[in-house]
Write a protein that holds these residues in place. Structure first.
Motif: not given
Lengths: 241, 248
Positions: B110, B104, B107-108
């Motif tokens: 960065k 997370a 990806k969320a």
């Protein structure tokens, strides 16, 4: 069977060593086309079918029209006999003489196989996606991952792992069905065997084609079994821990 | 000062079953509020509403004064500020511990892989999981899995943590290690909303206890009062049954 009254005649018609040796090289060369069709189709199907499965599993009323399109796609191409789809596309589309559209019957026959098998494989993927417990999605979304990120990193990887055996099963079917392309005209293994059969009044070339297909499908079948086995062993090993 | 979480008149139904019938709860900054009550009283649903995993039917939920239940809100952004840990761990089985924890943030948020891994390694070490970073979830005990799940939520650096009966699926001897982690978090001043069946723990850690009964907060107050002198007959009955079952 060997002692039956008709055996000598059947042996002569189907298992003629001389005809086998004479026809084998050409049928093997034609078989390369089957392998090419299979390889191209398989690569496209893996991606297209996953797309269809994902579209079909999108939730909520907003995506209703998209789900309907995905459902119609799978219903139509699973419902119409493969040979009909091949005939309609490979004989029909080139006849339209559209500019900018390939006229090759191999192209359209391969497209037909892709459409039909994508419909099946999409259902396999969908079963895999639905087998991933909703709590996995909840966990991913709760961490702030978007719906797309959740699909890509959490749902689809688990789904694909679970459906590898049935996927391979469908691809074994696809390998065999590349022979159906023969009905649209291209000279692949089955059609080449037919040409020899007509020339010699002898069915041995068909046996020859069958041997070639087996040489390709059996290794794939064994690989599928091996993968299933390995997966089971892995799970058993971790189950003990 | 505005509360970290204010839940105001929240209603929630699943089909014809009304699970939450107007719930009001306030969680002040750096407080731990415990939700107690029988199974089916609505504790989990309330937590899932705060994390926006379930949309509320009416009422609203404010986080640091912002209405997170309004239509314009980006649910993904809200969730990044609010961590939740579930009863069933819900680790990603196809990823090892480090990947579970870094997914997370990478990806969320960065966060670069190297930074995310450094942060994850630090958190894992803090909770005694340093040697498990390359293990897959199914090789870990329930207690270890649940601690990884807590670390995974903390890796997003949330302001608020929600705990949904996080020890209910654990063997009794593993409950302590997970409660210890939550106790640690309470000491660092994390704002927490905790649904639990561990009454001794609730009594020890909570600043405030809410007793949920059939979708309503029937009684709330400081733990000393709720556990020693509950006013409502239903609270008294619930606590009596818990004591009879030897859970307090």
């Amino acid at each position: 069977m060997v002692n039956s009254a008709g055996w000598p005649a059947v042996q002569e018609a189907f298992l003629n060593g001389e005809v086998f040796r004479a026809s084998f090289p050409d049928i093997a060369r034609a078989f390369v086309l089957n392998v090419k069709i299979f390889m191209v189709a398989e690569a496209v199907i893996l991606v297209l079918a996953l797309g269809v499965a994902i579209l079909r599993s999108l939730p909520g009323p907003v995506f209703f029209p998209i789900r309907v399109i995905a459902i119609v796609f799978t219903d139509v191409f699973r419902g119409v006999p493969t040979i009909l789809v091949i005939s309609l596309l490979a004989l029909g589309v080139p006849g339209l003489q559209l500019s900018g559209v390939p006229a090759s019957s191999v192209f359209w026959a391969t497209t037909a196989l892709i459409l039909v098998y994508s419909a099946y494989v999409a259902e396999v993927y969908r079963a895999g996606i639905e087998s991933v417990h909703p709590s996995q999605e909840a966990a991913a979304r709760s961490l702030g991952l978007s719906r797309l990120q959740t699909l890509r990193y959490v749902i689809v990887p688990q789904a694909v792992r679970r459906v590898i055996p049935p996927l391979l099963n469908d691809f074994i079917g696809l390998q065999k069905d590349t022979a159906l392309v023969a009905f649209a005209g291209p000279v692949e293994a089955l059609r080449q065997a037919g040409i020899f059969e007509a020339a010699n009044f002898n069915f041995t070339p068909y046996v020859c084609a069958a041997v070639l297909f087996l040489a390709l499908t059996i290794p794939l079948t064994r690989t599928a079994d091996w993968l299933i086995d390995r997966d089971r062993r892995k799970r058993a090993a971790s189950g003990v821990a | 000062m505005t509360a970290a979480i204010s839940i105001e008149g929240v209603h929630k139904s699943f089909g014809k079953v009304m699970v939450l019938k107007g719930v009001d709860v306030e969680v002040p900054e750096s407080n731990a509020v415990c939700l107690i009550g029988a199974s089916g009283s609505g504790k989990s649903t309330l937590l899932r509403c705060v994390n926006l995993l379930e949309p509320v039917d009416s009422g609203r939920i404010l986080v640091h004064g912002d209405d997170i239940t309004s239509y314009e809100v980006d649910a993904n952004r809200v969730r990044r500020r609010i961590g939740i840990v579930f009863q069933a761990f819900n680790l990603f089985p196809h990823m090892n511990v480090l990947e579970n924890v870094t997914l997370a943030p990478r990806k969320a948020l960065k966060t670069p892989k190297r930074d995310a891994e450094a942060r994850a390694t630090e958190l894992l070490a803090r909770f005694g999981l340093a040697d498990k970073r390359n293990e897959y979830p199914d090789r870990l005990s329930g207690g270890q899995q649940q601690r990884v799940a807590i670390v995974r939520a903390l890796a997003m650096e949330p302001d608020i943590m929600l705990f949904d009966e996080v020890t209910s699926a654990l063997d009794p001897e593993l409950v302590g290690e997970v409660l210890g982690v939550i106790r640690d978090l309470a000491q660092t001043g994390m704002t927490m909303l905790i649904a639990t069946h561990e009454m001794g723990f609730a009594r020890e850690i909570a600043d405030h206890v809410c007793f949920l009964d059939q979708g309503r907060i029937l009684e709330q107050g400081p733990p000393e009062r709720i556990f020693t002198a509950p006013e409502e007959p239903r609270t008294q009955e619930f606590l009596r049954r818990i004591i009879e079952a030897g859970r307090m």
